[in-house]
Design an enzyme around this catalytic site. Structure first.
Site, PDB file in Angstrom:
ATOM      1  N   ARG A   1      42.864   2.691  30.540  1.00 12.52           N
ATOM      2  CA  ARG A   1      43.135   3.790  31.841  1.00 12.52           C
ATOM      3  C   ARG A   1      43.571   3.360  33.074  1.00 12.52           C
ATOM      4  O   ARG A   1      44.786   3.750  33.421  1.00 12.52           O
ATOM      5  CB  ARG A   1      42.017   4.440  32.283  1.00 12.52           C
ATOM      6  CG  ARG A   1      42.325   6.069  33.011  1.00 12.52           C
ATOM      7  CD  ARG A   1      40.894   7.139  33.162  1.00 12.52           C
ATOM      8  NE  ARG A   1      41.849   8.385  33.635  1.00 12.52           N
ATOM      9  CZ  ARG A   1      41.280   8.849  34.913  1.00 12.52           C
ATOM     10  NH1 ARG A   1      40.947   7.929  35.664  1.00 12.52           N
ATOM     11  NH2 ARG A   1      42.332   9.356  35.099  1.00 12.52           N
TER      12      ARG A   1
ATOM     13  N   HIS B   1      47.464   4.113  33.988  1.00 15.76           N
ATOM     14  CA  HIS B   1      47.646   5.212  35.060  1.00 15.76           C
ATOM     15  C   HIS B   1      48.763   3.486  36.157  1.00 15.76           C
ATOM     16  O   HIS B   1      49.423   4.383  36.627  1.00 15.76           O
ATOM     17  CB  HIS B   1      46.796   5.097  36.291  1.00 15.76           C
ATOM     18  CG  HIS B   1      45.850   6.404  35.811  1.00 15.76           C
ATOM     19  ND1 HIS B   1      45.330   7.119  36.462  1.00 15.76           N
ATOM     20  CD2 HIS B   1      46.238   7.061  34.597  1.00 15.76           C
ATOM     21  CE1 HIS B   1      44.690   8.176  36.519  1.00 15.76           C
ATOM     22  NE2 HIS B   1      45.142   8.214  34.704  1.00 15.76           N
TER      23      HIS B   1
ATOM     24  N   HIS C   1      42.063   9.587  24.401  1.00 15.37           N
ATOM     25  CA  HIS C   1      41.147  10.454  24.781  1.00 15.37           C
ATOM     26  C   HIS C   1      40.077  10.198  23.048  1.00 15.37           C
ATOM     27  O   HIS C   1      39.248  10.963  23.682  1.00 15.37           O
ATOM     28  CB  HIS C   1      41.395  11.530  24.975  1.00 15.37           C
ATOM     29  CG  HIS C   1      41.887  11.578  26.237  1.00 15.37           C
ATOM     30  ND1 HIS C   1      42.314  12.817  26.878  1.00 15.37           N
ATOM     31  CD2 HIS C   1      41.877  10.691  27.524  1.00 15.37           C
ATOM     32  CE1 HIS C   1      42.652  12.369  28.257  1.00 15.37           C
ATOM     33  NE2 HIS C   1      42.285  11.635  28.851  1.00 15.37           N
TER      34      HIS C   1
ATOM     35  N   TRP D   1      34.485  12.463  24.361  1.00 12.21           N
ATOM     36  CA  TRP D   1      36.033  13.401  23.383  1.00 12.21           C
ATOM     37  C   TRP D   1      34.861  12.416  21.979  1.00 12.21           C
ATOM     38  O   TRP D   1      35.348  13.854  21.737  1.00 12.21           O
ATOM     39  CB  TRP D   1      36.694  13.259  23.999  1.00 12.21           C
ATOM     40  CG  TRP D   1      37.763  12.707  24.725  1.00 12.21           C
ATOM     41  CD1 TRP D   1      38.770  14.180  24.822  1.00 12.21           C
ATOM     42  CD2 TRP D   1      37.897  12.322  26.361  1.00 12.21           C
ATOM     43  NE1 TRP D   1      39.315  14.363  26.034  1.00 12.21           N
ATOM     44  CE2 TRP D   1      38.842  13.326  27.210  1.00 12.21           C
ATOM     45  CE3 TRP D   1      37.070  11.256  26.502  1.00 12.21           C
ATOM     46  CZ2 TRP D   1      39.124  12.696  28.845  1.00 12.21           C
ATOM     47  CZ3 TRP D   1      37.374  10.671  27.746  1.00 12.21           C
ATOM     48  CH2 TRP D   1      38.784  12.067  28.675  1.00 12.21           C
TER      49      TRP D   1
HETATM   50 FE1  DDH Z   1      43.341  10.454  30.039  1.00 17.10          FE
HETATM   51  N1  DDH Z   1      42.098  10.930  31.483  1.00 17.10           N
HETATM   52  N2  DDH Z   1      44.496  11.758  30.515  1.00 17.10           N
HETATM   53  N3  DDH Z   1      44.818   9.634  29.434  1.00 17.10           N
HETATM   54  N4  DDH Z   1      42.065   8.564  30.024  1.00 17.10           N
HETATM   55  C1  DDH Z   1      40.283  10.593  31.762  1.00 17.10           C
HETATM   56  C2  DDH Z   1      40.237   9.704  31.157  1.00 17.10           C
HETATM   57  C3  DDH Z   1      40.814   8.887  30.297  1.00 17.10           C
HETATM   58  C4  DDH Z   1      44.261  13.113  31.499  1.00 17.10           C
HETATM   59  C5  DDH Z   1      43.220  12.943  31.758  1.00 17.10           C
HETATM   60  C6  DDH Z   1      41.960  12.336  32.104  1.00 17.10           C
HETATM   61  C7  DDH Z   1      46.022   9.718  28.793  1.00 17.10           C
HETATM   62  C8  DDH Z   1      46.182  11.355  29.157  1.00 17.10           C
HETATM   63  C9  DDH Z   1      45.500  11.853  30.225  1.00 17.10           C
HETATM   64  C10 DDH Z   1      42.543   7.560  29.270  1.00 17.10           C
HETATM   65  C11 DDH Z   1      43.709   7.017  28.607  1.00 17.10           C
HETATM   66  C12 DDH Z   1      44.555   8.068  28.816  1.00 17.10           C
HETATM   67  C13 DDH Z   1      39.812  11.566  32.209  1.00 17.10           C
HETATM   68  C14 DDH Z   1      38.413  11.198  32.878  1.00 17.10           C
HETATM   69  C15 DDH Z   1      40.848  12.731  32.926  1.00 17.10           C
HETATM   70  C16 DDH Z   1      40.516  13.761  33.652  1.00 17.10           C
HETATM   71  C17 DDH Z   1      38.572  10.355  34.183  1.00 17.10           C
HETATM   72  C18 DDH Z   1      37.264  10.086  34.568  1.00 17.10           C
HETATM   73  O1  DDH Z   1      36.618  10.836  34.876  1.00 17.10           O
HETATM   74  O2  DDH Z   1      36.951   9.168  34.827  1.00 17.10           O
HETATM   75  C19 DDH Z   1      45.421  14.267  31.038  1.00 17.10           C
HETATM   76  C20 DDH Z   1      45.458  14.965  31.983  1.00 17.10           C
HETATM   77  C21 DDH Z   1      46.668  13.242  30.096  1.00 17.10           C
HETATM   78  C22 DDH Z   1      47.615  14.022  29.612  1.00 17.10           C
HETATM   79  O3  DDH Z   1      47.999  14.877  30.316  1.00 17.10           O
HETATM   80  C23 DDH Z   1      47.780  13.936  28.881  1.00 17.10           C
HETATM   81  C24 DDH Z   1      47.505   8.990  28.433  1.00 17.10           C
HETATM   82  C25 DDH Z   1      48.286   9.200  27.770  1.00 17.10           C
HETATM   83  C26 DDH Z   1      45.940   7.655  27.805  1.00 17.10           C
HETATM   84  C27 DDH Z   1      46.481   6.276  27.459  1.00 17.10           C
HETATM   85  O4  DDH Z   1      45.534   5.647  27.707  1.00 17.10           O
HETATM   86  C28 DDH Z   1      47.724   6.212  27.355  1.00 17.10           C
HETATM   87  C29 DDH Z   1      40.869   6.712  29.033  1.00 17.10           C
HETATM   88  C30 DDH Z   1      41.412   5.148  28.429  1.00 17.10           C
HETATM   89  C31 DDH Z   1      40.016   7.289  29.470  1.00 17.10           C
HETATM   90  C32 DDH Z   1      38.395   6.827  29.654  1.00 17.10           C
HETATM   91  C33 DDH Z   1      38.387   6.131  31.272  1.00 17.10           C
HETATM   92  C34 DDH Z   1      37.336   5.760  30.898  1.00 17.10           C
HETATM   93  O5  DDH Z   1      36.729   5.318  31.859  1.00 17.10           O
HETATM   94  O6  DDH Z   1      35.686   6.081  30.083  1.00 17.10           O
END
Ligand code: DDH
Length: 287
Positions: A35, A39, A163, A179
């Site tokens: 993540r 980001h 996810h 998920w």
């Molecule tokens: Fe995500 N993401 N993400 N995400 N994401 C969250 C957690 C993780 C969205 C929202 C959230 C991608 C796209 C989207 C990962 C990777 C990727 C969380 C929870 C939210 C909310 C955060 C928390 O509470 O800790 C949304 C909305 C989108 C979208 O609109 C498509 C993408 C593109 C990626 C990527 O890596 C390519 C990962 C891994 C996590 C888990 C993190 C953790 O701490 O565990």
């Protein structure tokens, strides 16, 4: 002992060593590192050529304090010993490399990665807050956010497959839960569950709405964000959800390409892989 300048392989090995974190979440730093990489890069705006992984702007309050980045300080803290041991590596390289190393170690594909990003922050190119997606929204929002970075519908679905990993934390995003059953194993399970299960809207105590499936046999509750469910409610998106649910290889191939593209947003290289649009005195190292 300090690592040799440019020895990305040594950095990779040290990242692998820190992934196992028995006291943290599901026992792995992997998901939050993925993540962090996403980001750091996902602030990119193609039109103004601002944002992106170059600069590692999340170290500073303007970007790091964006509520969308809540919780990512854990990922940065995990990586600090690696930075201390290999001080020559830039944070921008370290964060993106940690993401690809974590994906591979959790059973995912090997994603091509090139170094050379700089930690130089150009104040005139600081991304404003609000460039990262909001999980409470729908398909229009996904297109608005990801088209801005230069992705198409197929790429949006493939990227969302991340996810498979990790979880939501109510004290970070307000959403809660994971998920898939095994959130530290990279697979296409996210797409399969999205289609095969009944997802019901649930309002959490904090008022946040998400979708959940409660399995009586195992006593586990899995979740989806409204943006995840939006992928099944849109004609263009659902085609790819179906493809990636039935064909893991197709998903891995698509994810490899799109994650590699994500971490290169805003970066231009010459034929040797050297970055041509940053002031990094280290130049472009290959790993
Ligand atoms: Fe995500 N993401 N993400 N995400 N994401 C969250 C957690 C993780 C969205 C929202 C959230 C991608 C796209 C989207 C990962 C990777 C990727 C969380 C929870 C939210 C909310 C955060 C928390 O509470 O800790 C949304 C909305 C989108 C979208 O609109 C498509 C993408 C593109 C990626 C990527 O890596 C390519 C990962 C891994 C996590 C888990 C993190 C953790 O701490 O565990």
């Amino acid at each position: 002992m300090g690592g040799k300048t440019g020895d990305f392989e040594a950095v990779r090995q040290d990242i692998i060593k820190l992934l196992h974190q028995p006291e943290y979440d599901d026992g792995s730093a992997g998901p939050v590192l993925v993540r962090l990489a996403w980001h750091s890069a996902g602030t990119y705006d193609a039109e103004t050529d601002t944002g992106g992984s170059n600069g590692a702007g999340m170290r500073y309050e303007a970007e790091g304090g964006d509520p969308a980045n809540a919780g990512l300080q854990h990922a940065r803290v995990f990586l600090e010993p690696v930075k201390s041991k290999h001080p020559w590596i830039t944070y921008a390289d370290l964060w993106t490399l940690a993401g690809v190393v974590a994906i591979k170690e959790m059973g995912g594909p090997e994603i091509p990665w090139l170094g050379g990003r700089t930690d130089y922050v150009d104040d005139s190119k600081l991304p404003p807050r609000g460039r990262l997606p909001d999980g409470a929204k729908g398909a229009d929002h996904l297109r608005w956010i990801f088209y801005r970075m230069g992705f198409n519908d197929q790429e949006i679905v493939a990227l969302s497959g991340a996810h498979n990993l990790g979880r939501c934390h109510s004290d970070r995003s307000g959403f809660e839960g994971q998920w898939v059953n095994n959130p530290t194993r990279f697979s296409n399970q996210y797409f399969r569950l999205m289609l095969s299960m009944q997802w019901k809207k649930k309002t959490l105590k904090n008022g946040v709405e998400q979708f959940v499936n409660y399995d009586e046999d195992s006593g586990t509750e899995l979740m989806m964000l409204p943006t995840d469910i939006a992928l099944t409610q849109d004609k263009a998106f659902i085609k790819y959800v179906e493809l990636y649910a039935r064909d893991k290889e197709a998903f891995f191939a698509a994810f490899t390409k799109v994650f590699a593209k994500l971490i290169e947003l805003g970066i231009t290289r010459d034929a040797d892989g050297n970055i041509t649009n940053s002031d990094n005195e280290l130049g472009g190292y290959h790993a």
